[in-house]
Design a protein around this motif. Structure first.
Motif, PDB file in Angstrom:
ATOM      1  N   ASP A  38     -53.039 -54.631  -0.118  1.00 25.74           N
ATOM      2  CA  ASP A  38     -52.568 -55.967   0.219  1.00 25.74           C
ATOM      3  C   ASP A  38     -51.578 -56.462  -0.829  1.00 25.74           C
ATOM      4  N   GLU A  39     -51.873 -56.192  -2.090  1.00 24.05           N
ATOM      5  CA  GLU A  39     -50.973 -56.588  -3.177  1.00 24.05           C
ATOM      6  C   GLU A  39     -49.611 -55.901  -3.029  1.00 24.05           C
ATOM      7  N   LEU A  40     -49.626 -54.616  -2.720  1.00 23.01           N
ATOM      8  CA  LEU A  40     -48.375 -53.886  -2.526  1.00 23.01           C
ATOM      9  C   LEU A  40     -47.595 -54.431  -1.336  1.00 23.01           C
ATOM     10  N   LYS A  41     -48.320 -54.764  -0.293  1.00 17.40           N
ATOM     11  CA  LYS A  41     -47.683 -55.273   0.917  1.00 17.40           C
ATOM     12  C   LYS A  41     -46.943 -56.581   0.648  1.00 17.40           C
ATOM     13  N   HIS A  42     -47.475 -57.388  -0.249  1.00 21.79           N
ATOM     14  CA  HIS A  42     -46.898 -58.703  -0.522  1.00 21.79           C
ATOM     15  C   HIS A  42     -46.026 -58.741  -1.769  1.00 21.79           C
ATOM     16  N   SER A  43     -45.875 -57.618  -2.446  1.00 19.57           N
ATOM     17  CA  SER A  43     -45.033 -57.603  -3.642  1.00 19.57           C
ATOM     18  C   SER A  43     -43.569 -57.514  -3.231  1.00 19.57           C
ATOM     19  N   PRO A  44     -42.676 -58.005  -4.101  1.00 21.14           N
ATOM     20  CA  PRO A  44     -41.250 -57.887  -3.788  1.00 21.14           C
ATOM     21  C   PRO A  44     -40.882 -56.416  -3.595  1.00 21.14           C
ATOM     22  N   SER A  45     -40.057 -56.155  -2.626  1.00 22.72           N
ATOM     23  CA  SER A  45     -39.661 -54.775  -2.332  1.00 22.72           C
ATOM     24  C   SER A  45     -38.862 -54.199  -3.480  1.00 22.72           C
ATOM     25  N   ALA A  46     -39.168 -52.951  -3.800  1.00 24.08           N
ATOM     26  CA  ALA A  46     -38.417 -52.238  -4.821  1.00 24.08           C
ATOM     27  C   ALA A  46     -37.198 -51.612  -4.167  1.00 24.08           C
ATOM     28  N   SER A  47     -36.231 -51.322  -4.969  1.00 21.38           N
ATOM     29  CA  SER A  47     -35.043 -50.638  -4.482  1.00 21.38           C
ATOM     30  C   SER A  47     -35.438 -49.274  -3.955  1.00 21.38           C
ATOM     31  N   GLU A  48     -34.715 -48.780  -2.955  1.00 22.26           N
ATOM     32  CA  GLU A  48     -35.017 -47.458  -2.407  1.00 22.26           C
ATOM     33  C   GLU A  48     -34.828 -46.366  -3.443  1.00 22.26           C
ATOM     34  N   ASP A  49     -34.029 -46.638  -4.472  1.00 23.12           N
ATOM     35  CA  ASP A  49     -33.784 -45.646  -5.520  1.00 23.12           C
ATOM     36  C   ASP A  49     -34.919 -45.581  -6.532  1.00 23.12           C
ATOM     37  N   ASP A  50     -35.755 -46.623  -6.566  1.00 24.19           N
ATOM     38  CA  ASP A  50     -36.872 -46.648  -7.511  1.00 24.19           C
ATOM     39  C   ASP A  50     -38.008 -45.774  -7.003  1.00 24.19           C
ATOM     40  N   PRO A  51     -38.637 -45.007  -7.895  1.00 25.57           N
ATOM     41  CA  PRO A  51     -39.789 -44.205  -7.463  1.00 25.57           C
ATOM     42  C   PRO A  51     -40.970 -45.119  -7.175  1.00 25.57           C
ATOM     43  N   PRO A  52     -41.904 -44.669  -6.330  1.00 28.29           N
ATOM     44  CA  PRO A  52     -43.129 -45.459  -6.115  1.00 28.29           C
ATOM     45  C   PRO A  52     -43.813 -45.697  -7.442  1.00 28.29           C
ATOM     46  N   ARG A  53     -44.522 -46.804  -7.556  1.00 31.17           N
ATOM     47  CA  ARG A  53     -45.193 -47.148  -8.811  1.00 31.17           C
ATOM     48  C   ARG A  53     -46.078 -46.037  -9.335  1.00 31.17           C
ATOM     49  N   SER A  54     -46.769 -45.347  -8.446  1.00 28.86           N
ATOM     50  CA  SER A  54     -47.678 -44.292  -8.878  1.00 28.86           C
ATOM     51  C   SER A  54     -46.932 -43.127  -9.498  1.00 28.86           C
ATOM     52  N   MET A  55     -45.632 -42.994  -9.212  1.00 27.43           N
ATOM     53  CA  MET A  55     -44.847 -41.888  -9.743  1.00 27.43           C
ATOM     54  C   MET A  55     -44.038 -42.295 -10.971  1.00 27.43           C
TER      55      MET A  55
END
Length: 65
Positions: free
Chosen positions: A46-63
């Motif tokens: 839910d937190e990820l769903k509502h967080s500001p979108s990252a740029s497509e160039d940014d890796p996922p947080r887990s990576m």
């Protein structure tokens, strides 16, 4: 991982399956441990769903660690 652990945590089991899984939890220490580990997943999703979108160039947080 027991499939029902994730389904239970995410709330996708029907009432009959919930009751069966809860009975199973009474006798399965492994599933109780997994349930404890996964208990925070819905809030994290839910937190990820509502967080500001990252740029497509940014890796996922887990990576990005």
């Amino acid at each position: 991982m027991h499939e029902e652990v994730a389904a239970y945590v995410l709330g996708v089991l029907d009432e009959e399956d919930i009751e069966a899984f809860e009975r199973h939890l009474d006798t399965c220490a492994s599933c109780r441990r997994e349930l404890k580990e996964f208990a925070e997943v819905p809030a994290q999703l839910d937190e990820l769903k509502h967080s500001p979108s990252a740029s497509e160039d940014d890796p996922p947080r887990s990576m990005s660690r």
